[in-house]
Design a protein around this motif. Structure first.
Motif, PDB file in Angstrom:
ATOM      1  N   LYS A 173      -6.769   6.520 -52.764  1.00 25.70           N
ATOM      2  CA  LYS A 173      -7.782   6.120 -51.777  1.00 25.70           C
ATOM      3  C   LYS A 173      -7.956   7.209 -50.719  1.00 25.70           C
ATOM      4  CE  LYS A 173      -6.186   1.821 -50.970  1.00 25.70           C
ATOM      5  NZ  LYS A 173      -6.062   0.436 -50.502  1.00 25.70           N
ATOM      6  N   LYS A 174      -6.792   7.693 -50.219  1.00 25.30           N
ATOM      7  CA  LYS A 174      -6.823   8.693 -49.135  1.00 25.30           C
ATOM      8  C   LYS A 174      -7.501   9.985 -49.584  1.00 25.30           C
ATOM      9  CE  LYS A 174      -2.481   8.629 -47.637  1.00 25.30           C
ATOM     10  NZ  LYS A 174      -1.260   9.285 -47.357  1.00 25.30           N
ATOM     11  N   GLY A 175      -7.180  10.376 -50.826  1.00 27.37           N
ATOM     12  CA  GLY A 175      -7.631  11.697 -51.298  1.00 27.37           C
ATOM     13  C   GLY A 175      -8.979  11.688 -51.994  1.00 27.37           C
ATOM     14  N   ASN A 176      -9.638  10.533 -52.008  1.00 21.23           N
ATOM     15  CA  ASN A 176     -10.964  10.482 -52.646  1.00 21.23           C
ATOM     16  C   ASN A 176     -10.970  10.956 -54.088  1.00 21.23           C
ATOM     17  OD1 ASN A 176     -13.266   9.384 -51.620  1.00 21.23           O
ATOM     18  ND2 ASN A 176     -13.344  10.942 -49.962  1.00 21.23           N
ATOM     19  N   TYR A 177     -10.031  10.469 -54.817  1.00 21.15           N
ATOM     20  CA  TYR A 177      -9.940  10.879 -56.223  1.00 21.15           C
ATOM     21  C   TYR A 177     -10.914  10.052 -57.067  1.00 21.15           C
ATOM     22  CZ  TYR A 177      -5.689  13.426 -55.065  1.00 21.15           C
ATOM     23  OH  TYR A 177      -4.800  14.315 -54.524  1.00 21.15           O
ATOM     24  N   ASP A 178     -11.246  10.574 -58.256  1.00 29.03           N
ATOM     25  CA  ASP A 178     -12.090   9.828 -59.199  1.00 29.03           C
ATOM     26  C   ASP A 178     -11.234   9.083 -60.222  1.00 29.03           C
ATOM     27  OD1 ASP A 178     -14.641  10.966 -58.301  1.00 29.03           O
ATOM     28  OD2 ASP A 178     -13.819  12.838 -59.103  1.00 29.03           O
ATOM     29  N   SER A 179     -10.205   9.773 -60.710  1.00 22.25           N
ATOM     30  CA  SER A 179      -9.423   9.208 -61.814  1.00 22.25           C
ATOM     31  C   SER A 179      -7.939   9.143 -61.457  1.00 22.25           C
ATOM     32  CB  SER A 179      -9.553  10.078 -63.074  1.00 22.25           C
ATOM     33  OG  SER A 179     -10.907  10.326 -63.352  1.00 22.25           O
ATOM     34  N   LEU A 180      -7.339   8.016 -61.794  1.00 21.90           N
ATOM     35  CA  LEU A 180      -5.906   7.835 -61.568  1.00 21.90           C
ATOM     36  C   LEU A 180      -5.261   7.621 -62.941  1.00 21.90           C
ATOM     37  CD1 LEU A 180      -3.797   7.354 -59.232  1.00 21.90           C
ATOM     38  CD2 LEU A 180      -4.242   4.919 -59.501  1.00 21.90           C
ATOM     39  N   ILE A 181      -4.272   8.461 -63.260  1.00 19.78           N
ATOM     40  CA  ILE A 181      -3.600   8.326 -64.563  1.00 19.78           C
ATOM     41  C   ILE A 181      -2.140   7.985 -64.318  1.00 19.78           C
ATOM     42  CG2 ILE A 181      -2.988   9.489 -66.724  1.00 19.78           C
ATOM     43  CD1 ILE A 181      -5.331  11.406 -66.230  1.00 19.78           C
ATOM     44  N   ILE A 182      -1.716   6.829 -64.810  1.00 19.62           N
ATOM     45  CA  ILE A 182      -0.353   6.367 -64.552  1.00 19.62           C
ATOM     46  C   ILE A 182       0.463   6.410 -65.835  1.00 19.62           C
ATOM     47  CG2 ILE A 182       1.036   4.424 -63.722  1.00 19.62           C
ATOM     48  CD1 ILE A 182      -1.630   3.461 -62.294  1.00 19.62           C
ATOM     49  N   ASP A 183       1.530   7.210 -65.806  1.00 18.82           N
ATOM     50  CA  ASP A 183       2.432   7.324 -66.959  1.00 18.82           C
ATOM     51  C   ASP A 183       3.620   6.389 -66.717  1.00 18.82           C
ATOM     52  OD1 ASP A 183       3.631   8.249 -69.277  1.00 18.82           O
ATOM     53  OD2 ASP A 183       4.469  10.043 -68.346  1.00 18.82           O
ATOM     54  N   THR A 184       3.764   5.367 -67.534  1.00 13.00           N
ATOM     55  CA  THR A 184       4.845   4.386 -67.310  1.00 13.00           C
ATOM     56  C   THR A 184       6.064   4.714 -68.176  1.00 13.00           C
ATOM     57  OG1 THR A 184       4.060   2.908 -69.045  1.00 13.00           O
ATOM     58  CG2 THR A 184       3.173   2.546 -66.839  1.00 13.00           C
ATOM     59  N   ALA A 185       7.148   3.980 -67.931  1.00 14.76           N
ATOM     60  CA  ALA A 185       8.387   4.212 -68.698  1.00 14.76           C
ATOM     61  C   ALA A 185       8.189   3.790 -70.143  1.00 14.76           C
ATOM     62  CB  ALA A 185       9.524   3.418 -68.083  1.00 14.76           C
ATOM     63  N   GLY A 186       8.856   4.509 -71.021  1.00 17.32           N
ATOM     64  CA  GLY A 186       8.613   4.269 -72.442  1.00 17.32           C
ATOM     65  C   GLY A 186       9.656   3.433 -73.144  1.00 17.32           C
ATOM     66  N   ARG A 187      10.290   2.549 -72.400  1.00 17.48           N
ATOM     67  CA  ARG A 187      11.325   1.749 -73.078  1.00 17.48           C
ATOM     68  C   ARG A 187      10.684   0.644 -73.896  1.00 17.48           C
ATOM     69  NH1 ARG A 187      13.750  -0.796 -68.332  1.00 17.48           N
ATOM     70  NH2 ARG A 187      11.560  -0.681 -67.756  1.00 17.48           N
ATOM     71  N   LEU A 188      11.281   0.386 -75.032  1.00 19.51           N
ATOM     72  CA  LEU A 188      10.812  -0.777 -75.771  1.00 19.51           C
ATOM     73  C   LEU A 188      11.722  -1.927 -75.340  1.00 19.51           C
ATOM     74  CD1 LEU A 188       8.786  -1.820 -77.746  1.00 19.51           C
ATOM     75  CD2 LEU A 188      10.325  -1.276 -79.599  1.00 19.51           C
ATOM     76  N   GLN A 189      11.204  -2.676 -74.366  1.00 13.82           N
ATOM     77  CA  GLN A 189      12.059  -3.712 -73.779  1.00 13.82           C
ATOM     78  C   GLN A 189      11.855  -5.024 -74.508  1.00 13.82           C
ATOM     79  OE1 GLN A 189       9.363  -2.891 -70.930  1.00 13.82           O
ATOM     80  NE2 GLN A 189      10.784  -2.250 -69.345  1.00 13.82           N
ATOM     81  N   THR A 190      12.466  -6.052 -73.956  1.00 11.72           N
ATOM     82  CA  THR A 190      12.133  -7.367 -74.495  1.00 11.72           C
ATOM     83  C   THR A 190      10.710  -7.645 -74.032  1.00 11.72           C
ATOM     84  OG1 THR A 190      12.784  -8.540 -72.511  1.00 11.72           O
ATOM     85  CG2 THR A 190      14.505  -8.187 -74.158  1.00 11.72           C
ATOM     86  N   LYS A 191      10.048  -8.495 -74.760  1.00 13.26           N
ATOM     87  CA  LYS A 191       8.653  -8.769 -74.446  1.00 13.26           C
ATOM     88  C   LYS A 191       8.496  -9.325 -73.021  1.00 13.26           C
ATOM     89  CE  LYS A 191       6.444 -11.628 -77.160  1.00 13.26           C
ATOM     90  NZ  LYS A 191       6.173 -12.185 -78.472  1.00 13.26           N
ATOM     91  N   THR A 192       9.443 -10.169 -72.623  1.00 11.54           N
ATOM     92  CA  THR A 192       9.346 -10.792 -71.301  1.00 11.54           C
ATOM     93  C   THR A 192       9.444  -9.755 -70.196  1.00 11.54           C
ATOM     94  OG1 THR A 192      10.695 -12.462 -72.358  1.00 11.54           O
ATOM     95  CG2 THR A 192      10.172 -12.819 -70.041  1.00 11.54           C
ATOM     96  N   ASN A 193      10.417  -8.819 -70.308  1.00  4.50           N
ATOM     97  CA  ASN A 193      10.563  -7.789 -69.277  1.00  4.50           C
ATOM     98  C   ASN A 193       9.354  -6.877 -69.215  1.00  4.50           C
ATOM     99  OD1 ASN A 193      12.986  -8.658 -68.469  1.00  4.50           O
ATOM    100  ND2 ASN A 193      14.193  -7.184 -69.634  1.00  4.50           N
ATOM    101  N   LEU A 194       8.900  -6.516 -70.390  1.00  2.00           N
ATOM    102  CA  LEU A 194       7.748  -5.622 -70.478  1.00  2.00           C
ATOM    103  C   LEU A 194       6.539  -6.271 -69.819  1.00  2.00           C
ATOM    104  CD1 LEU A 194       6.658  -2.976 -71.767  1.00  2.00           C
ATOM    105  CD2 LEU A 194       6.046  -4.327 -73.759  1.00  2.00           C
TER     106      LEU A 194
END
Ligand SMILES: Nc1nc2c(ncn2[C@@H]2O[C@H](COP(=O)(O)OP(=O)(O)OP(=O)(O)O)[C@@H](O)[C@H]2O)c(=O)[nH]1
Length: 296
Positions: A173-194
């Protein structure tokens, strides 16, 4: 346009396109041709149920006298394959990309490729390294950001990923960006945690950037074949997926996975990734994919 396949996806070209192309050259279609078609689809990771639907349709058209030559076969097959892929197409008009997928599926590499792709479209990009479990993943993304001269928000070891995403949204918001790309953790967790983790992240984004369009994209290693479908199912049951990114398409000869995933999960393929270089990525185009797959 044609030859993209031949040049970059040569494994698919050699394994699938050449084999299926031999069928299209025949002047006479018979039961053996249909059996061979079925074999090629199955060994190309199209999956049993999707192959059955395709082959049943071809058999019907054959019985009705609409398939007499290899060219007829190609036309009917092309129509059927395009029908599967275009049932649900990816909406690429997106502000926020939330990348999910298991370790090693090519998520971080794709985050870099997507940054490069969007930068080329004159978008101001902010990356968020929300994998707070693996320092190596954050470092990898940091290096990519530096190389591309893209800004990045990095989480600390063990930090709640949703809080890193919160910081990312603030900066966006502050930097007036157009695109936000979020790289999340790659664990294969239990479905509930994920599910809990992804919902928390999405809630945080929606709260801070309610007018922005989010796309949740799942990276799938195309070389895993049918196993990739099982992975996609777990993620699909844990959150709403807007698209699939098929990675390592340069390493597989089995282009049929595209049809299996799209039909069985009803999720469109958004991008294909086909190499380790930053420009080896493409928005998926169903018409083009089928045309090139069946061209020989
Ligand atoms: N040949 C090829 N290799 C790829 C492609 N995409 C990623 N890779 C490689 O696959 C490996 C894993 O990719 P990453 O991007 O680190 O995967 P990740 O899902 O982020 O996994 P973590 O970093 O462990 O969380 C790396 O060696 C990449 O260079 C691709 O499209 N083709």
């Amino acid at each position: 346009m044609f030859n993209f396949f031949k040049k970059t996806l040569s494994n698919i070209y050699n394994h699938f396109t050449n084999k299926i192309g031999a069928l299209f050259k025949s002047n006479k279609i018979d039961q053996d041709t249909l059996n061979e078609l079925e074999k090629i689809l199955i060994t190309s990771d199209t999956g049993v149920s999707t192959t059955k639907i395709i082959v049943d349709k071809i058999k019907d058209e054959f019985k009705n006298g609409n398939i007499k030559s290899g060219t007829d076969l190609r036309d009917v097959l092309a129509q059927e394959l395009k029908g599967i892929l275009t049932k649900n197409s990816y909406d690429s008009d997106v502000d926020i990309y939330l990348l999910v997928g298991i370790n090693g599926s090519g998520k971080t590499t794709f985050a870099g490729k997507l940054s490069s792709f969007l930068k080329y479209k004159n978008k101001k990009v902010l990356l968020v390294a929300a994998d707070t479990f693996r320092a190596a993943a954050r470092e990898q993304l940091g290096k990519i950001a530096q190389k591309l001269d893209v800004d990045i928000i990095e989480g600390q070891e063990g930090q709640d990923p949703a809080s890193v995403v919160y910081l990312g949204c603030q900066e966006y918001k502050k930097g007036n960006y157009d695109s936000l790309i979020i790289d999340t953790a790659g664990r294969l967790q239990t479905k509930t945690n994920l599910m809990k983790e992804l919902e928390k992240i999405k809630k945080s984004i929606n709260k801070q950037l309610p007018d922005k369009k989010i796309s949740v994209l799942l990276t799938i290693d195309s070389m895993l074949g049918q196993n990739s479908l099982d992975q996609a199912k777990i993620f699909n049951e844990s959150t709403v997926l807007n698209g699939i990114i098929l990675t390592k398409m340069d390493g597989t000869g089995k282009g049929g996975i595209v049809f299996a995933i799209t039909r069985e999960l009803n999720i469109p393929i958004a991008f294909i990734s086909f190499g380790e270089k930053l420009d080896e990525v493409k928005l998926f185009n169903a018409q083009e994919y089928v045309d090139e797959l069946l061209a020989n």
